[in-house]
Structure formats: structure tokens, C-alpha cells
Design a protein around this motif. Structure first.
Motif, mmCIF file in Angstrom:
data_model
loop_
_atom_site.group_PDB
_atom_site.id
_atom_site.type_symbol
_atom_site.label_atom_id
_atom_site.label_comp_id
_atom_site.label_asym_id
_atom_site.label_seq_id
_atom_site.Cartn_x
_atom_site.Cartn_y
_atom_site.Cartn_z
ATOM 1 N N LEU A 172 0.217 1.420 7.247
ATOM 2 C CA LEU A 172 -1.209 0.859 6.922
ATOM 3 C C LEU A 172 -1.728 1.413 5.507
ATOM 4 N N LEU A 173 -2.384 0.957 4.878
ATOM 5 C CA LEU A 173 -2.975 1.159 3.495
ATOM 6 C C LEU A 173 -4.527 0.470 3.416
ATOM 7 N N PHE A 174 -5.492 1.016 2.814
ATOM 8 C CA PHE A 174 -6.665 0.468 2.546
ATOM 9 C C PHE A 174 -6.419 -0.184 1.141
ATOM 10 N N LEU A 175 -6.781 -1.704 1.143
ATOM 11 C CA LEU A 175 -6.941 -2.317 -0.021
ATOM 12 C C LEU A 175 -7.817 -3.465 0.057
ATOM 13 N N ASP A 176 -8.878 -3.500 -1.068
ATOM 14 C CA ASP A 176 -9.850 -4.486 -1.001
ATOM 15 C C ASP A 176 -9.531 -5.276 -2.180
ATOM 16 N N VAL A 177 -9.277 -6.376 -2.288
ATOM 17 C CA VAL A 177 -8.676 -7.309 -3.302
ATOM 18 C C VAL A 177 -9.812 -7.448 -4.399
ATOM 19 N N THR A 178 -11.246 -7.375 -3.873
ATOM 20 C CA THR A 178 -12.234 -7.485 -5.018
ATOM 21 C C THR A 178 -12.683 -6.083 -5.378
ATOM 22 N N ASN A 179 -11.746 -4.940 -5.168
ATOM 23 C CA ASN A 179 -11.885 -3.526 -5.776
ATOM 24 C C ASN A 179 -10.661 -3.097 -6.442
ATOM 25 N N VAL A 180 -10.710 -3.314 -7.875
ATOM 26 C CA VAL A 180 -9.322 -2.999 -8.504
ATOM 27 C C VAL A 180 -9.138 -1.315 -8.399
ATOM 28 N N ALA A 181 -9.913 -0.674 -8.416
ATOM 29 C CA ALA A 181 -9.588 0.943 -7.957
ATOM 30 C C ALA A 181 -8.587 0.883 -6.821
ATOM 31 N N SER A 182 -9.139 0.091 -5.628
ATOM 32 C CA SER A 182 -8.351 0.282 -4.102
ATOM 33 C C SER A 182 -7.039 -0.276 -4.311
ATOM 34 N N ILE A 183 -6.909 -1.345 -5.499
ATOM 35 C CA ILE A 183 -5.728 -1.991 -5.613
ATOM 36 C C ILE A 183 -4.556 -0.985 -6.307
#
Length: 286
Positions: free
Chosen positions: A55-66
Motif C-alpha cells: 500500500l502506498l499513498f498517492l493523490d492524483v491531484t498532488n504531483v509531489a505524491s505521485i
């Protein structure tokens, strides 16, 4: 080493089912989501079936998280074989009554998120001269629908973006692209779309109300007619995604049900899988 797959939006629905199905079929799965607090059900399945899912955190509206999620995978595996752009959000509202924030949001989630996730993985796929990008779009990316014009516009954008990208990236770098196009899906996605649907109270004294009531009645009628296969389960769509991932020569686009095929037939019958058009574009420009 088994192929690995990065999947966005895995807390529910198609993403959830895809994460489990791919792991069951010997893929290393990186299941990402915006809110890891919603991962309990997936964690339970991982433990029960001893699935190779991280499991990983990724918010598609946040480029840094991508970027962070992609870098984590590269550090661990040194590669990314498949990206499944699944995260999306339903939206049904009139253009006139949508706020600037809502318009930007539906575009960010459904279109910009796909572009930024794709942009993040391409350098690694290009260097390894292999990769696959699978996008869960919609028949709404082929056919505009009432009260869904903003959502459809975002999905149309994904279709055009991926069609253009496929014309030069597939042959040059062996990166395959496919748009998986479901009709309705009976998941949390549909619940979310309904919650964001125009409040009938806002329309009570407006000219949209009779049109909107017809729209809601039509949706209910189709939902009750299971024989038409309008609303598929998340697992049924995930099975199509897995089939695409296992295909050495996947189509550019594929519908996931007979209903979806018939619904979009006027747009797709001349070139059902999209490959003829890509070939024509390449011969015209490259």
C-alpha cells in the motif's frame, strides 16, 4: 522477477478488485490511494490470501505524491511494468450551476491526474524499452451525456491524450496504451456520483427540473434492467483490465460489456479497437 503494477484509486470499486485480481495472478501490486485510512478492507484481503500487495499513498491531484510513489517503487524494484490509471470521480451537474471549484476538481481528478501519473512513469518505461499504461476511462469518454458534460469532457480529454501519445510512444519505446471503457459500474464510484449530482432543490424553480427528472428516471430504469448489463461489478471490469495486461498486442480501446459496446457503436463501429486510426495518424505525421 514478476511484473509489477502501480494502480491508482484502490480503496474501493474497480481499483480494489484490480489490486486483488492482479496479485492473485502473480503480479507485484502497488495499491495506491489518497486516504490510507480507507485501506482496512484491502489489508484484510492481503492478510487472508497472503497477497503480494504493498500500500502506498498517492493523490492524483498532488504531483509531489505521485513522484514520491513512483520513486518508492523504482528504489524497490528498479522498474515499473504497468500503470493502471484508475482513480476517478463521478460528477453529474449542469454547467450553469457548477462552481469554478467543482469544474476544476472534476478535471483535476479525471484528466490531469492521468496525465501527471503517466508523465511520472514514462521516463522509466522508456529507458527499459517496455511498459504498459492502462486507463479506466468510460463510455462517457466517447459519448456525451446529459448532466455529465463536465465529467464526459474530462474523459474525452483522456481519450484524446492517450490516442495522441500512442501514435509515437508505442512503436518507439514499446510502451503499450489501452483505454478500458466501462458503462455504468455498481460501486462506490456510482454512489459518489449520485452524491455530487445536482440538488433537485436547486432546480425546483428552474427550467432544468423536468429534464433532470427524466434523467434520474432513465438511470433508475436502466439500473433495474439487469439483463442489459448496464451496471457491471468492479470485478467484471477488473477482469477486462487483467485480460488487457496479459495481451502482447492490446487494443487502444476496449469496452467492458455488450451494453457499453452498443451504447458507443456509432462512435466506434468503423474502428472498434482504435488501432486503424492510430496507424493512419502515424502514416500521416511520422
Amino acid at each position: 522477477m514478476n511484473k509489477n503494477v502501480l494502480i491508482t484509486g484502490t480503496s474501493t470499486g474497480v481499483g480494489f478488485e484490480s489490486a486483488i485480481l492482479f496479485a492473485q495472478n502473480n503480479f507485484k501490486v502497488y495499491a495506491t490511494m489518497r486516504n490510507l485510512k480507507k485501506a482496512d478492507l484491502l489489508k484484510k484481503r492481503i492478510e487472508q490470501e497472503h497477497l503480494d500487495i504493498e500500500l502506498l499513498f498517492l493523490d492524483v491531484t498532488n504531483v509531489a505524491s505521485i513522484s514520491s510513489a513512483v520513486e518508492t517503487i523504482i528504489k524497490k524494484d528498479g522498474k515499473i511494468d504497468i500503470l493502471i490509471n484508475n482513480a476517478g470521480a463521478g460528477f453529474a451537474k449542469t454547467t450553469e450551476q457548477s462552481s469554478e471549484e467543482e469544474i476544476r476538481w472534476v478535471t483535476e481528478v479525471n484528466y490531469h491526474g492521468v496525465v501527471f501519473c503517466t508523465q511520472a512513469v514514462i521516463p522509466y518505461m522508456r529507458k527499459q524499452r517496455s511498459g504498459q499504461i492502462i486507463n479506466v476511462t468510460s463510455v462517457g469518454g466517447l459519448v456525451g451525456q446529459p448532466f455529465n458534460e463536465l465529467y464526459c469532457g474530462a474523459k474525452f480529454a483522456v481519450e484524446g491524450y492517450m490516442e495522441g501519445l500512442a501514435t509515437y510512444i508505442s512503436d518507439s519505446f514499446n510502451i503499450k496504451i489501452t483505454n478500458v471503457e466501462p458503462g455504468g459500474i455498481a460501486t462506490e464510484f456510482m454512489k459518489s456520483a449520485v452524491e455530487k449530482t445536482t440538488d433537485k432543490g436547486q432546480l425546483a424553480h428552474g427550467e432544468y427540473l423536468p429534464i433532470f427528472e427524466k434523467y434520474l428516471a432513465g438511470n433508475q430504469k436502466r439500473a433495474n434492467e439487469g439483463k442489459e448489463q448496464v451496471y457491471q461489478t468492479g470485478l467484471e471490469v477488473a477482469e477486462v483490465i487483467l485480460k488487457v495486461a496479459k495481451n502482447d498486442n492490446p487494443p487502444l480501446r476496449i469496452r467492458t460489456s455488450e451494453w457499453a459496446e452498443e451504447f458507443s457503436k456509432l462512435k466506434t463501429q468503423a474502428d472498434p479497437d482504435g488501432l486503424k486510426l492510430v496507424t493512419q495518424i502515424k502514416s500521416s505525421f511520422l
